[in-house]
Design a protein around this motif. Structure first.
Motif, PDB file in Angstrom:
ATOM      1  N   ARG A 341      -5.367 -40.744  44.038  1.00 41.35           N
ATOM      2  CA  ARG A 341      -5.301 -41.346  45.379  1.00 41.35           C
ATOM      3  C   ARG A 341      -4.110 -40.798  46.151  1.00 41.35           C
ATOM      4  NH1 ARG A 341      -2.676 -45.126  48.211  1.00 41.35           N
ATOM      5  NH2 ARG A 341      -3.871 -46.382  49.713  1.00 41.35           N
ATOM      6  N   SER A 342      -2.938 -40.779  45.529  1.00 40.11           N
ATOM      7  CA  SER A 342      -1.744 -40.279  46.204  1.00 40.11           C
ATOM      8  C   SER A 342      -1.892 -38.787  46.538  1.00 40.11           C
ATOM      9  CB  SER A 342      -0.520 -40.517  45.318  1.00 40.11           C
ATOM     10  OG  SER A 342       0.661 -40.109  45.973  1.00 40.11           O
ATOM     11  N   LEU A 344      -4.618 -37.206  47.236  1.00 40.42           N
ATOM     12  CA  LEU A 344      -5.509 -37.088  48.398  1.00 40.42           C
ATOM     13  C   LEU A 344      -4.774 -37.479  49.686  1.00 40.42           C
ATOM     14  CD1 LEU A 344      -8.696 -38.676  46.805  1.00 40.42           C
ATOM     15  CD2 LEU A 344      -8.496 -36.298  47.564  1.00 40.42           C
ATOM     16  N   MET A 345      -4.009 -38.568  49.630  1.00 36.52           N
ATOM     17  CA  MET A 345      -3.316 -39.047  50.824  1.00 36.52           C
ATOM     18  C   MET A 345      -2.234 -38.062  51.282  1.00 36.52           C
ATOM     19  SD  MET A 345      -4.844 -41.849  51.637  1.00 36.52           S
ATOM     20  CE  MET A 345      -6.337 -41.114  50.935  1.00 36.52           C
ATOM     21  N   GLN A 347      -2.280 -34.842  50.675  1.00 39.77           N
ATOM     22  CA  GLN A 347      -2.874 -33.512  50.815  1.00 39.77           C
ATOM     23  C   GLN A 347      -2.312 -32.512  49.787  1.00 39.77           C
ATOM     24  OE1 GLN A 347      -2.595 -32.283  54.936  1.00 39.77           O
ATOM     25  NE2 GLN A 347      -3.426 -34.222  55.683  1.00 39.77           N
ATOM     26  N   LEU A 385     -14.436 -34.540  48.043  1.00 38.87           N
ATOM     27  CA  LEU A 385     -13.099 -34.949  48.469  1.00 38.87           C
ATOM     28  C   LEU A 385     -13.166 -36.056  49.524  1.00 38.87           C
ATOM     29  CD1 LEU A 385     -11.286 -31.481  48.673  1.00 38.87           C
ATOM     30  CD2 LEU A 385     -10.923 -33.303  46.987  1.00 38.87           C
ATOM     31  N   SER A 386     -14.143 -35.945  50.438  1.00 41.43           N
ATOM     32  CA  SER A 386     -14.322 -36.988  51.447  1.00 41.43           C
ATOM     33  C   SER A 386     -14.713 -38.314  50.798  1.00 41.43           C
ATOM     34  CB  SER A 386     -15.400 -36.551  52.448  1.00 41.43           C
ATOM     35  OG  SER A 386     -15.654 -37.571  53.382  1.00 41.43           O
ATOM     36  N   THR A 389     -11.718 -39.795  48.997  1.00 50.48           N
ATOM     37  CA  THR A 389     -10.742 -40.335  49.956  1.00 50.48           C
ATOM     38  C   THR A 389     -11.173 -41.704  50.451  1.00 50.48           C
ATOM     39  OG1 THR A 389     -10.140 -38.095  50.656  1.00 50.48           O
ATOM     40  CG2 THR A 389      -9.578 -39.912  52.149  1.00 50.48           C
ATOM     41  N   ALA A 393      -9.158 -45.006  49.418  1.00 47.28           N
ATOM     42  CA  ALA A 393      -8.328 -45.461  50.536  1.00 47.28           C
ATOM     43  C   ALA A 393      -8.552 -46.932  50.842  1.00 47.28           C
ATOM     44  CB  ALA A 393      -8.620 -44.627  51.784  1.00 47.28           C
TER      45      ALA A 393
END
Length: 403
Positions: A341-342, A344-345, A347, A385-386, A389, A393
């Motif tokens: 999660r981190s 992805l956030m 990048q 990836l979408s 996220t 999220a």
């Protein structure tokens, strides 16, 4: 200390005293009307046209009733003419309230009328040679009579305002419920007209605790609609529908709510405020967005609202994207999920991930190597990836599913 006025019902004057007064009754009525018109601005227009002739007849009738009352034979009289006069005065008070004239204007008219009527009647009595004691006694009767009439009019005025106020409150509540029910626009326009409520451009649903509703509504636009019982999901909260809280006005409204517990929905065209209410209610039901002791503006949480719009679809999405982590130890899976999660956030910025999770960058590298082993090329796939996220999220993102 002045003595109380006499009971006009019990006093009588002889026919000889009353006769000259009755002959000049029309002149006295006209003088009274002229004085009220000149001295009480609220009645200047009221005495013109057809209404003026009606008022003239009413003044003559009131004076005539007084003369009839005080010229009766002595003794009990169950057919006292005072009762109809009081009824007429009461009706006058109600009519004046409906016409929008204030109680001050009405009482001012009575004061002027009493003074002028007494002046003219006294002049007639003096001209007829009546002795001073009779004239003084007559003055007491005039003012006692006017006092009775004005009291009846005051009661009528107050009752009309109270009745009108209660009726309007009912209409306003019916309008608010019609808005929440999403009734057709024509039906809502008719309800607004019945409630004498000028529609704004927009309405915003605001939920506040019931105990604070009265305090809050006094701070807002006077057209604000209120419902104490808004429906399921908002127990112990009142609903306020606030006019024109859009654009720059929204900040002003939230400023007025400062220090309160409140959920503020989006501004919507006034006939579509149900959508604002629905969003405010749904926001209250999202973990972490309780309005306890603060203002929750739904406009600040749009992403969370979107992510939680279909809870079952979100749960299914999470289960799907976290399936590669199933089967491993729970603690390890939890650490991999929070790292993913981190990552992805942020990048993929390893230093930022390490700082957020309070771990060494090498630990981040190790965990991401393990995640690439589990996900393979899917961590390079834009669609995956979408999906990851979105799934991670959302609030209360779960750990990896059990096998």
């Amino acid at each position: 200390m002045s003595e109380p006025l006499p009971d006009v019902r019990s006093y009588r004057l002889s026919p000889e005293v009353v006769a000259p007064l009755r002959e000049r009754l029309s002149d006295v009525a006209l003088q009274t009307i002229d004085a009220i018109t000149a001295e009480v601005p609220a009645y200047t227009e009221a005495f013109t046209g057809l209404l003026g002739s009606k008022i003239e007849r009413a003044v003559k009738a009131a004076l005539g009733t007084f003369l009839n009352l005080v010229s009766r034979a002595y003794g009990p009289d169950p057919q006292s003419p005072l009762a109809p006069a009081l009824e007429a005065a009461y009706a006058l008070g109600r009519g004046e309230a409906r016409s929008g004239r204030s109680l001050d204007a009405l009482l001012g008219a009575y004061r002027v009328g009493a003074r002028v009527a007494w002046r003219e009647l006294a002049a007639i009595s003096v001209g007829a040679g009546q002795p001073a004691p009779i004239i003084a006694h007559f003055a007491e009767l005039v003012f006692a009579y006017i006092d009775e009439l004005s009291a009846a009019s005051v009661a009528g005025h107050a009752d009309e305002l109270a009745s009108t106020g209660r009726a309007r409150l009912r209409h306003l509540e019916q309008l608010a419920r019609a808005l929440l029910a999403g009734e057709a626009e024509q039906s809502l326009i008719a309800a607004a007209e019945r409630a004498d409520w000028p529609p704004p451009q927009s309405l915003t649903a605001v939920l506040v605790p019931e105990h604070a509703a009265r305090t809050v509504v006094d701070l807002l636009d006077s057209r604000t609609l209120q419902l104490s019982e808004a429906g399921p999901g908002v127990q112990d909260f009142s609903l306020l529908l606030v006019p024109d809280a859009h654009g720059t006005s929204r900040a002003a409204v939230t400023g007025l709510l400062r220090g309160q517990s409140a959920v503020v929905g989006p501004a919507r065209p006034w006939t579509q405020v149900r959508a604002s209410f629905d969003r405010a209610v749904r926001t209250m039901q999202i973990p972490g967005l309780s309005p306890a002791g603060r203002i929750v503006d739904t406009e600040d949480h749009l992403a969370v609202l979107v992510l939680t719009a279909d809870p079952q679809a979100l749960a299914d999405l999470r289960a799907k994207v976290l399936a590669p982590l199933a089967g491993g130890p729970d603690l390890a899976a939890t650490k991999l999920v929070e790292t993913l999660r981190s990552w992805l956030m942020h990048q993929g910025r390893r230093e930022d991930v390490a700082a957020e999770l309070f771990i060494h960058p090498q630990t981040v590298r190790y965990r991401m190597t393990r995640l690439r082993e589990l996900y393979g090329d899917r961590l390079r796939d834009p669609e995956w990836l979408s999906a990851l996220t979105i799934a991670l999220a959302a609030p209360s993102a779960p750990t990896a599913p059990s096998p």
